[in-house]
Design a protein around this motif. Structure first.
Motif, PDB file in Angstrom:
ATOM      1  N   GLU A 197       0.824  -1.218   0.000  1.00 40.82           N
ATOM      2  CA  GLU A 197       0.000   0.000   0.000  1.00 40.82           C
ATOM      3  C   GLU A 197       0.856   1.265   0.000  1.00 40.82           C
ATOM      4  N   HIS A 198       2.159   1.110   0.322  1.00 38.49           N
ATOM      5  CA  HIS A 198       3.002   2.286   0.480  1.00 38.49           C
ATOM      6  C   HIS A 198       4.230   2.324  -0.413  1.00 38.49           C
ATOM      7  N   SER A 199       4.684   1.162  -0.924  1.00 38.82           N
ATOM      8  CA  SER A 199       5.920   1.169  -1.697  1.00 38.82           C
ATOM      9  C   SER A 199       5.996  -0.025  -2.631  1.00 38.82           C
TER      10      SER A 199
ATOM     11  N   GLU B 138       9.667   1.253 -18.840  1.00 42.79           N
ATOM     12  CA  GLU B 138       9.976   2.170 -17.744  1.00 42.79           C
ATOM     13  C   GLU B 138       9.762   1.492 -16.397  1.00 42.79           C
ATOM     14  N   VAL B 139      10.623   1.807 -15.439  1.00 40.25           N
ATOM     15  CA  VAL B 139      10.479   1.319 -14.074  1.00 40.25           C
ATOM     16  C   VAL B 139       9.912   2.454 -13.232  1.00 40.25           C
ATOM     17  N   TRP B 140       8.826   2.166 -12.523  1.00 37.59           N
ATOM     18  CA  TRP B 140       8.141   3.169 -11.712  1.00 37.59           C
ATOM     19  C   TRP B 140       8.018   2.690 -10.275  1.00 37.59           C
ATOM     20  N   THR B 141       8.098   3.637  -9.339  1.00 38.96           N
ATOM     21  CA  THR B 141       7.694   3.309  -7.978  1.00 38.96           C
ATOM     22  C   THR B 141       6.190   3.128  -8.025  1.00 38.96           C
TER      23      THR B 141
ATOM     24  N   ILE C 215      -1.750   7.721 -11.992  1.00 36.34           N
ATOM     25  CA  ILE C 215      -0.404   8.197 -11.679  1.00 36.34           C
ATOM     26  C   ILE C 215      -0.577   9.338 -10.686  1.00 36.34           C
ATOM     27  N   ARG C 216       0.070   9.198  -9.531  1.00 29.35           N
ATOM     28  CA  ARG C 216       0.021  10.255  -8.512  1.00 29.35           C
ATOM     29  C   ARG C 216       1.445  10.730  -8.272  1.00 29.35           C
ATOM     30  N   GLY C 217       1.755  11.881  -8.818  1.00 26.56           N
ATOM     31  CA  GLY C 217       3.120  12.384  -8.720  1.00 26.56           C
ATOM     32  C   GLY C 217       4.042  11.499  -9.542  1.00 26.56           C
ATOM     33  N   ALA C 218       5.003  10.869  -8.870  1.00 24.84           N
ATOM     34  CA  ALA C 218       5.940   9.970  -9.556  1.00 24.84           C
ATOM     35  C   ALA C 218       5.681   8.523  -9.175  1.00 24.84           C
ATOM     36  N   THR C 219       4.451   8.218  -8.745  1.00 26.38           N
ATOM     37  CA  THR C 219       4.102   6.874  -8.306  1.00 26.38           C
ATOM     38  C   THR C 219       2.931   6.342  -9.119  1.00 26.38           C
ATOM     39  N   ALA C 220       3.092   5.094  -9.575  1.00 21.98           N
ATOM     40  CA  ALA C 220       2.011   4.427 -10.303  1.00 21.98           C
ATOM     41  C   ALA C 220       1.123   3.706  -9.296  1.00 21.98           C
ATOM     42  N   VAL C 221      -0.173   3.907  -9.423  1.00 19.79           N
ATOM     43  CA  VAL C 221      -1.138   3.194  -8.596  1.00 19.79           C
ATOM     44  C   VAL C 221      -1.605   2.008  -9.424  1.00 19.79           C
ATOM     45  N   VAL C 222      -1.377   0.780  -8.914  1.00 14.54           N
ATOM     46  CA  VAL C 222      -1.603  -0.420  -9.716  1.00 14.54           C
ATOM     47  C   VAL C 222      -2.574  -1.378  -9.048  1.00 14.54           C
ATOM     48  N   ILE C 223      -3.155  -2.247  -9.894  1.00 17.57           N
ATOM     49  CA  ILE C 223      -3.966  -3.367  -9.418  1.00 17.57           C
ATOM     50  C   ILE C 223      -3.472  -4.617 -10.116  1.00 17.57           C
TER      51      ILE C 223
ATOM     52  N   GLU D 112      -8.677   0.338  -3.722  1.00 16.38           N
ATOM     53  CA  GLU D 112      -9.808  -0.553  -3.959  1.00 16.38           C
ATOM     54  C   GLU D 112      -9.386  -1.993  -4.259  1.00 16.38           C
ATOM     55  N   SER D 113      -8.097  -2.264  -4.301  1.00 17.59           N
ATOM     56  CA  SER D 113      -7.602  -3.605  -4.586  1.00 17.59           C
ATOM     57  C   SER D 113      -7.830  -4.531  -3.398  1.00 17.59           C
ATOM     58  N   GLU D 114      -8.219  -5.780  -3.693  1.00 22.02           N
ATOM     59  CA  GLU D 114      -8.428  -6.765  -2.632  1.00 22.02           C
ATOM     60  C   GLU D 114      -7.089  -7.286  -2.123  1.00 22.02           C
ATOM     61  N   THR D 115      -6.076  -7.271  -2.978  1.00 18.69           N
ATOM     62  CA  THR D 115      -4.744  -7.753  -2.612  1.00 18.69           C
ATOM     63  C   THR D 115      -3.925  -6.587  -2.071  1.00 18.69           C
ATOM     64  N   LEU D 116      -3.336  -6.781  -0.886  1.00 21.50           N
ATOM     65  CA  LEU D 116      -2.574  -5.706  -0.269  1.00 21.50           C
ATOM     66  C   LEU D 116      -1.090  -5.756  -0.607  1.00 21.50           C
ATOM     67  N   THR D 117      -0.581  -6.930  -0.982  1.00 19.35           N
ATOM     68  CA  THR D 117       0.824  -7.068  -1.342  1.00 19.35           C
ATOM     69  C   THR D 117       0.921  -7.846  -2.645  1.00 19.35           C
ATOM     70  N   LEU D 118       1.706  -7.321  -3.578  1.00 24.43           N
ATOM     71  CA  LEU D 118       1.920  -7.982  -4.863  1.00 24.43           C
ATOM     72  C   LEU D 118       3.373  -8.437  -4.925  1.00 24.43           C
ATOM     73  N   GLU D 119       3.577  -9.693  -5.218  1.00 25.93           N
ATOM     74  CA  GLU D 119       4.921 -10.267  -5.253  1.00 25.93           C
ATOM     75  C   GLU D 119       5.557 -10.045  -6.626  1.00 25.93           C
ATOM     76  N   PRO D 120       6.915 -10.096  -6.701  1.00 22.09           N
ATOM     77  CA  PRO D 120       7.595  -9.938  -7.990  1.00 22.09           C
ATOM     78  C   PRO D 120       7.077 -10.941  -9.023  1.00 22.09           C
ATOM     79  N   GLY D 121       6.912 -10.449 -10.250  1.00 21.93           N
ATOM     80  CA  GLY D 121       6.408 -11.258 -11.346  1.00 21.93           C
ATOM     81  C   GLY D 121       4.905 -11.159 -11.536  1.00 21.93           C
ATOM     82  N   THR D 122       4.199 -10.567 -10.593  1.00 25.05           N
ATOM     83  CA  THR D 122       2.743 -10.429 -10.692  1.00 25.05           C
ATOM     84  C   THR D 122       2.395  -9.424 -11.783  1.00 25.05           C
TER      85      THR D 122
END
Length: 156
Positions: free
Chosen positions: A104-106, A115-118, A141-149, A124-134
């Motif tokens: 939720e924070h990083s 491109e690589v984005w923070t 986009i909020r500032g320099a951060t991508a909000v993802v699902i 609204e996502s049901e999953t709180l942590t996404l593991e590498p490869g997901t």
């Protein structure tokens, strides 16, 4: 005052030049309509209309032009605009993969464009942590951060 009344045409010319110059800087057709209104005031002066009536005529013409002509010109100008999204707007909806755990924070994601984005998980996502490869999709986009699902599709 008598000199101004006798040479009111100079005032109209100065106003027209001023309005057209400002229009060239703003490109919104507002000052162009005022410049055309000034030209109509100048023309009424050449027809022998008193100076005070010239200003009323110019003001009325400017208001009518602003209300009737300007909206059509703006629509015509924007009609040919490029509909393609660019910059940050083009990233919304882009897919990618998680390269560092996203919470939720990083976290970090690599988008399909390379491109690589923070990133952080959308609220609204049901999953709180996404593991590498997901596979993920950018929601905002909020500032320099991508909000993802997370997505079920394979992302590149």
């Amino acid at each position: 005052m008598d000199w101004i009344v006798e040479n009111i045409w100079i005032v109209w010319l100065v106003l027209m030049l001023l309005f057209v110059t400002i229009e060239m800087l703003s490109l919104e057709f507002t000052f162009l309509m005022l410049g055309i209104g000034s030209a109509i005031g100048l023309a009424s002066g050449f027809l022998g209309v008193p100076w005070w009536a010239q200003f009323l005529i110019a003001a009325a013409a400017s208001v009518l032009l602003l209300l009737l002509v300007r909206p059509s010109l703006l629509r015509a100008l924007r009609k040919g605009a490029d509909p393609a999204k660019s910059n940050v707007d083009a990233l919304v909806g882009t897919t990618g993969r998680v390269i560092q755990p996203v919470t939720e924070h990083s976290g970090q994601v690599k988008l399909a464009n390379g491109e690589v984005w923070t990133a952080h998980v959308a609220d609204e996502s049901e999953t709180l942590t996404l593991e590498p490869g997901t596979p993920v999709q950018v929601q905002a986009i909020r500032g320099a951060t991508a909000v993802v699902i997370p997505t079920g599709r394979n992302a590149s």
